[in-house]
Design a protein around this motif. Sequence first.
Motif, PDB file in Angstrom:
ATOM      1  N   TYR A 265      41.477  24.953  39.848  1.00 59.10           N
ATOM      2  CA  TYR A 265      41.863  25.828  40.957  1.00 59.10           C
ATOM      3  C   TYR A 265      41.489  25.173  42.279  1.00 59.10           C
ATOM      4  O   TYR A 265      42.234  25.260  43.262  1.00 59.10           O
ATOM      5  CB  TYR A 265      41.163  27.192  40.851  1.00 59.10           C
ATOM      6  N   GLU A 266      40.327  24.517  42.282  1.00 58.53           N
ATOM      7  CA  GLU A 266      39.894  23.881  43.509  1.00 58.53           C
ATOM      8  C   GLU A 266      40.833  22.730  43.858  1.00 58.53           C
ATOM      9  O   GLU A 266      41.242  22.556  45.001  1.00 58.53           O
ATOM     10  CB  GLU A 266      38.466  23.383  43.358  1.00 58.53           C
ATOM     11  N   ARG A 267      41.183  21.950  42.832  1.00 62.17           N
ATOM     12  CA  ARG A 267      42.092  20.833  43.080  1.00 62.17           C
ATOM     13  C   ARG A 267      43.450  21.309  43.568  1.00 62.17           C
ATOM     14  O   ARG A 267      44.121  20.633  44.327  1.00 62.17           O
ATOM     15  CB  ARG A 267      42.300  20.051  41.799  1.00 62.17           C
ATOM     16  N   LEU A 268      43.857  22.479  43.093  1.00 59.52           N
ATOM     17  CA  LEU A 268      45.145  23.024  43.522  1.00 59.52           C
ATOM     18  C   LEU A 268      45.010  23.792  44.831  1.00 59.52           C
ATOM     19  O   LEU A 268      45.937  24.466  45.259  1.00 59.52           O
ATOM     20  CB  LEU A 268      45.723  23.917  42.435  1.00 59.52           C
ATOM     21  N   ARG A 269      43.838  23.703  45.431  1.00 56.11           N
ATOM     22  CA  ARG A 269      43.570  24.282  46.745  1.00 56.11           C
ATOM     23  C   ARG A 269      43.787  25.800  46.778  1.00 56.11           C
ATOM     24  O   ARG A 269      44.268  26.350  47.756  1.00 56.11           O
ATOM     25  CB  ARG A 269      44.436  23.609  47.825  1.00 56.11           C
ATOM     26  N   LEU A 270      43.420  26.454  45.691  1.00 59.12           N
ATOM     27  CA  LEU A 270      43.458  27.915  45.712  1.00 59.12           C
ATOM     28  C   LEU A 270      42.223  28.405  46.452  1.00 59.12           C
ATOM     29  O   LEU A 270      41.149  27.832  46.310  1.00 59.12           O
ATOM     30  CB  LEU A 270      43.461  28.462  44.285  1.00 59.12           C
ATOM     31  N   PRO A 271      42.364  29.464  47.228  1.00 60.81           N
ATOM     32  CA  PRO A 271      41.192  29.982  47.946  1.00 60.81           C
ATOM     33  C   PRO A 271      40.198  30.578  46.950  1.00 60.81           C
ATOM     34  O   PRO A 271      40.596  31.124  45.919  1.00 60.81           O
ATOM     35  CB  PRO A 271      41.773  31.063  48.851  1.00 60.81           C
ATOM     36  N   ASN A 272      38.911  30.500  47.227  1.00 63.88           N
ATOM     37  CA  ASN A 272      37.844  31.007  46.360  1.00 63.88           C
ATOM     38  C   ASN A 272      38.030  30.604  44.902  1.00 63.88           C
ATOM     39  O   ASN A 272      38.185  31.451  44.034  1.00 63.88           O
ATOM     40  CB  ASN A 272      37.749  32.539  46.398  1.00 63.88           C
ATOM     41  N   PRO A 273      38.023  29.309  44.607  1.00 64.77           N
ATOM     42  CA  PRO A 273      38.341  28.887  43.236  1.00 64.77           C
ATOM     43  C   PRO A 273      37.387  29.472  42.193  1.00 64.77           C
ATOM     44  O   PRO A 273      37.778  29.651  41.048  1.00 64.77           O
ATOM     45  CB  PRO A 273      38.218  27.362  43.292  1.00 64.77           C
TER      46      PRO A 273
ATOM     47  N   MET B 117      49.499  29.107  37.630  1.00 67.94           N
ATOM     48  CA  MET B 117      50.250  28.807  36.423  1.00 67.94           C
ATOM     49  C   MET B 117      50.297  27.300  36.189  1.00 67.94           C
ATOM     50  O   MET B 117      50.232  26.836  35.051  1.00 67.94           O
ATOM     51  CB  MET B 117      51.655  29.363  36.545  1.00 67.94           C
ATOM     52  N   THR B 118      50.413  26.546  37.277  1.00 64.38           N
ATOM     53  CA  THR B 118      50.371  25.090  37.141  1.00 64.38           C
ATOM     54  C   THR B 118      49.002  24.658  36.611  1.00 64.38           C
ATOM     55  O   THR B 118      48.913  23.800  35.735  1.00 64.38           O
ATOM     56  CB  THR B 118      50.637  24.435  38.509  1.00 64.38           C
ATOM     57  N   ALA B 119      47.948  25.303  37.110  1.00 68.53           N
ATOM     58  CA  ALA B 119      46.606  25.000  36.615  1.00 68.53           C
ATOM     59  C   ALA B 119      46.516  25.307  35.130  1.00 68.53           C
ATOM     60  O   ALA B 119      45.951  24.542  34.350  1.00 68.53           O
ATOM     61  CB  ALA B 119      45.569  25.817  37.372  1.00 68.53           C
ATOM     62  N   MET B 120      47.133  26.419  34.720  1.00 63.58           N
ATOM     63  CA  MET B 120      47.112  26.814  33.317  1.00 63.58           C
ATOM     64  C   MET B 120      47.815  25.775  32.455  1.00 63.58           C
ATOM     65  O   MET B 120      47.352  25.435  31.371  1.00 63.58           O
ATOM     66  CB  MET B 120      47.782  28.170  33.165  1.00 63.58           C
ATOM     67  N   ALA B 121      48.936  25.262  32.984  1.00 61.04           N
ATOM     68  CA  ALA B 121      49.657  24.235  32.239  1.00 61.04           C
ATOM     69  C   ALA B 121      48.794  22.991  32.077  1.00 61.04           C
ATOM     70  O   ALA B 121      48.869  22.283  31.084  1.00 61.04           O
ATOM     71  CB  ALA B 121      50.959  23.888  32.954  1.00 61.04           C
ATOM     72  N   MET B 122      47.909  22.750  33.060  1.00 58.20           N
ATOM     73  CA  MET B 122      47.061  21.562  33.042  1.00 58.20           C
ATOM     74  C   MET B 122      45.850  21.729  32.133  1.00 58.20           C
ATOM     75  O   MET B 122      45.115  20.771  31.894  1.00 58.20           O
ATOM     76  CB  MET B 122      46.545  21.293  34.465  1.00 58.20           C
ATOM     77  N   ALA B 123      45.613  22.960  31.661  1.00 57.93           N
ATOM     78  CA  ALA B 123      44.355  23.276  30.987  1.00 57.93           C
ATOM     79  C   ALA B 123      44.006  22.309  29.875  1.00 57.93           C
ATOM     80  O   ALA B 123      42.854  21.936  29.713  1.00 57.93           O
ATOM     81  CB  ALA B 123      44.405  24.702  30.443  1.00 57.93           C
ATOM     82  N   CYS B 124      44.973  21.882  29.078  1.00 63.28           N
ATOM     83  CA  CYS B 124      44.684  20.977  27.973  1.00 63.28           C
ATOM     84  C   CYS B 124      44.985  19.541  28.341  1.00 63.28           C
ATOM     85  O   CYS B 124      45.083  18.688  27.457  1.00 63.28           O
ATOM     86  CB  CYS B 124      45.465  21.390  26.735  1.00 63.28           C
TER      87      CYS B 124
ATOM     88  N   VAL C  26      52.894  24.973  47.261  1.00 57.77           N
ATOM     89  CA  VAL C  26      53.020  24.833  45.813  1.00 57.77           C
ATOM     90  C   VAL C  26      53.520  23.425  45.477  1.00 57.77           C
ATOM     91  O   VAL C  26      52.984  22.760  44.589  1.00 57.77           O
ATOM     92  CB  VAL C  26      53.974  25.897  45.243  1.00 57.77           C
ATOM     93  N   LEU C  27      54.493  22.958  46.243  1.00 57.01           N
ATOM     94  CA  LEU C  27      55.018  21.612  46.011  1.00 57.01           C
ATOM     95  C   LEU C  27      53.905  20.576  46.173  1.00 57.01           C
ATOM     96  O   LEU C  27      53.729  19.701  45.317  1.00 57.01           O
ATOM     97  CB  LEU C  27      56.148  21.301  46.996  1.00 57.01           C
ATOM     98  N   ALA C  28      53.153  20.706  47.268  1.00 56.33           N
ATOM     99  CA  ALA C  28      52.097  19.729  47.523  1.00 56.33           C
ATOM    100  C   ALA C  28      51.070  19.753  46.401  1.00 56.33           C
ATOM    101  O   ALA C  28      50.635  18.709  45.915  1.00 56.33           O
ATOM    102  CB  ALA C  28      51.427  20.040  48.860  1.00 56.33           C
ATOM    103  N   ALA C  29      50.720  20.961  45.963  1.00 52.95           N
ATOM    104  CA  ALA C  29      49.720  21.086  44.906  1.00 52.95           C
ATOM    105  C   ALA C  29      50.223  20.477  43.603  1.00 52.95           C
ATOM    106  O   ALA C  29      49.504  19.731  42.934  1.00 52.95           O
ATOM    107  CB  ALA C  29      49.373  22.556  44.705  1.00 52.95           C
ATOM    108  N   ILE C  30      51.451  20.784  43.259  1.00 55.52           N
ATOM    109  CA  ILE C  30      52.007  20.257  42.004  1.00 55.52           C
ATOM    110  C   ILE C  30      52.033  18.736  42.061  1.00 55.52           C
ATOM    111  O   ILE C  30      51.622  18.038  41.133  1.00 55.52           O
ATOM    112  CB  ILE C  30      53.425  20.814  41.763  1.00 55.52           C
ATOM    113  N   ARG C  31      52.489  18.209  43.200  1.00 55.19           N
ATOM    114  CA  ARG C  31      52.623  16.770  43.290  1.00 55.19           C
ATOM    115  C   ARG C  31      51.268  16.073  43.176  1.00 55.19           C
ATOM    116  O   ARG C  31      51.119  15.091  42.459  1.00 55.19           O
ATOM    117  CB  ARG C  31      53.302  16.384  44.595  1.00 55.19           C
ATOM    118  N   ASP C  32      50.279  16.645  43.837  1.00 52.93           N
ATOM    119  CA  ASP C  32      48.946  16.037  43.790  1.00 52.93           C
ATOM    120  C   ASP C  32      48.391  16.023  42.376  1.00 52.93           C
ATOM    121  O   ASP C  32      47.895  15.014  41.904  1.00 52.93           O
ATOM    122  CB  ASP C  32      47.979  16.834  44.673  1.00 52.93           C
TER     123      ASP C  32
END
Lengths: 568, 354
Positions: free
Chosen positions: A142-150, A170-177, A199-205
């Motif tokens: 969550y922190e990497r995806l820059r969500l507030p209060n991870p 949801m992208t974070a969830m996909a990354m879980a494994c 969202v685009l920036a987060a996904i790309r990163d």
Amino acid sequence: MTTFSDKDILLEIKDLEIQGYSDETWIDIIKGVDLTLHRGEVLGLIGESGAGKSTIGAAAMGYARDGTRISNGSIEFDGMELTTATEGERRALRGSRIAYVAQSAAASFNPAHKIIDQHTEAPVQYRIQKRLEAQEDAMELYERLRLPNPDEIGFRYPHQVSGGQLQRAMTAMAMACRPDLIIFDEPTTALDVTTQIEVLAAIRDIVDQFDTAAIYITHDLAVVAQMADTIKVLLKGEEVEQASTVEMLKNPKEEYTKSLWAVRSFKRDQKSRPTDGTPPIISVKNIDAAYTGGEKVLDDVSFDIYPGMTVAVVGESGSGKSTTARCITGLLPPMAGEIQFKGETLPPKYTDRNKDQLRQAQMIYQMADTALNPKVQIHEIIGRPAQFYSGLKGQALKQRVDELLDLIELEPSQYYHRYPPELSGGQKQRIGIARALAAEPEFIICDEVTSALDQLVAEGILRLLDRLQQELNLAYMFITHDLATVRSIADEVVVMQQGKVVEQGAKDKMFKPPHHPYTDLLLSSVPEMDPNWLTDLLEERGVENVGESADVNQEPPDGTAGDTKPAS
Amino acid sequence: MGIFVLGYYGFLIIASVILAYVGWRKWFLMVFALTLVSFVLGIVGGAPALRFVAIFAIVLAVAAMVSFAFKEFLVQIVRPNIAKELRTAPLTASFGMFVIFTYAIGGIFAPLIAPYGQAEVIAGAFAPADSDMLLGADQLGRDVFSRIIYGARNTVGLALIATIGAFVLGALAGLLAAVKGGWFDTFMGRVADVIMSIPSLIFALLMLSILGTSSWVIVVVVAIIYSPRVFRLTRAVAGNIVVMDYIEAAKLRGEGDWYLIRREILPNSTAPLIAEFGLEFCFVFLLIAGLSFLGLGLQPPIADWGSMVRENATLISFGDITPLIPAAAIALLTVSVNFVVDWMLHRSSGLKEN
């Protein structure tokens, strides 16, 4: 642009054919598509709806949706043939090695469970991590995806976070494994432009950081240009062409691809207000409005629409665009202020208006599917307003319906007795236009009429609306969040934010600086056909200054800003 | 071992070999499992048990074949768009349609089919079946077969009228409630709650004891008892439709409630309503049969399946199946209607089988 060697092939699809069951026969949906994806590569799949993008995306997981079957070809994922693998083997891959991010995060999260519990489900199920480890890992993601209060956001329920945040969760969830492959199925289509960027920036990163391969499905070329290394264009289940992103944008080879690229070319001359003292056809005067028991959603909104002109009302979802339209039509009586039609005040409630006043407030809806009764024939849908307002009967009515069908460029004899579900999206939208025209109004409200349509089809609708405006001298109130549409069709622009008009004026003025900060944010958030656009923008504004975090005076972070309008 | 037993096992083994050879795995497994079970059954029960199995299988096969033929027949004679729907019907549904069709014919042409009148005394009490009376005579010497045929007309006809009554009441109220909303909706909802909170059989018994047992009273009482369920369903279905944009468009056009109901909402809610109609019909039918059994339904000498069960009930202690025949007629119709309704519900819910 990195090059990929043949050794690193992760997914190889060869000569894939998928059939769908309809009308008691199997029909080919995908007609022999090849696809090669290397480790760490992002492949953009683009095409109109019905091109088979999502079907291929699902097939990459070895999955055929209900009513479809993989009839031919091979899907090899990291040395494993998915078409012949057992269901158990395929299940073991999904979630752990291949993950999927759906278009509507709001519909894909279970509203009854906390986000983090849904996140940890896969790692715990596959015994990759213990629950607590998985939770810590989730917070890190969550922190990497820059969500507030991870540390805290995961313990909320899906409805307690905004649309853009949910999509990132949801992208974070996909990354879980830590999967090898993620399939993104139109992840930003339902979001506003300002939210889309983050969202685009987060996904790309995150895809870069973990060197994950991805298939990015979208119909938006500008978006795919930001995300993908390689672009594959699909048309009706067949590949049109494939090339690296830079190559594809610079010189597309096929006619179809060029036509996709050229879509945003439609422009028409801007008209200016009449100077001879003609009163505005619709004048919105200082209206306030609220839904029962709720907060004020409109605050002192005023603007004028002059005959024969197009006024675009833009803003994010939740900014009050559609509510303004509801006030004008009388569905939502305003708390204060009034609506004037040619100088005379309209009764606030539609039930109090007479037939002639009702006739003037025609609407064209965003979703043609729900705007046309599926069990009523086309001639009755179009004919009813003519019958109702003008009292036409028999032969005269039939003639009027034929005339209207001609006007919207549909062959009368062919469509007269059809039902709406038998038509394509664009055709349905044309029927919606014809129904509005049948009332012979001088003013029409177009509520996001093109946002559910493919770009080429949307272009056709815009041209049709423009032609009708010239022939019948119609005035349009054009509600949209798509600034490209505004550029092509509007004469005047009204920018709304949180129920207030922040700026309004003629189009040429509005698209030239200086802007109101909010207008500036909206304008700069529209993706451009330049692969470096997102990078440049992020550099210019700083990563922390895009999307929701940018607009300082927006709603609090736990508000439900975002995605109420699915656009595809 | 008689020829029958030899033939029985021979047939099963040959059939399973053929099925295995053709590769119909499911059918082979079924037939061969039956063969194995028959070994045990033959040892325990002897030839009569096997005969029972054989008869059961033949009846099942004949029913399946009749249903299939009936479906194909319907597909041939109806319009193409209906035929397309019909083709999706499973065998159970076509069996149901066949039975309903048979009952309808029996009910409509009852005076022509029945050899005697429903109140005609033609023999001694409980006379056994002979070539003249297919199912024997009842406690007053009336022909049971004729009374079954007339019963189809009386009991089913009454149930049909009562169900239609319940539908007209309930659907109209439900549609109006959905369209008007507000206090009208709340008021109708509470009225429905009140009716539903009274146990239906007791309510019916009470009303019939007070108002007498003429068939019109039965129809009205039953219609009122069952209308709240229709009301709830209709309101729920229509509630989903009134929020659609096309309803908003029609309202903005200035259309009245009646137009909205008739042209915009009803065409979109027919599928669940028809399915519900079938289901309600079964309940109404059973309630009426139950009332007759208790003596508060149709009055003698009118033939009625429920009262026929009661009148002949004593025979059951003598091992005679006569009282079970009207009961079986009730059961068969209920099951058949349910078969058809299941198929319709399946279609209207849009579930697709893999």
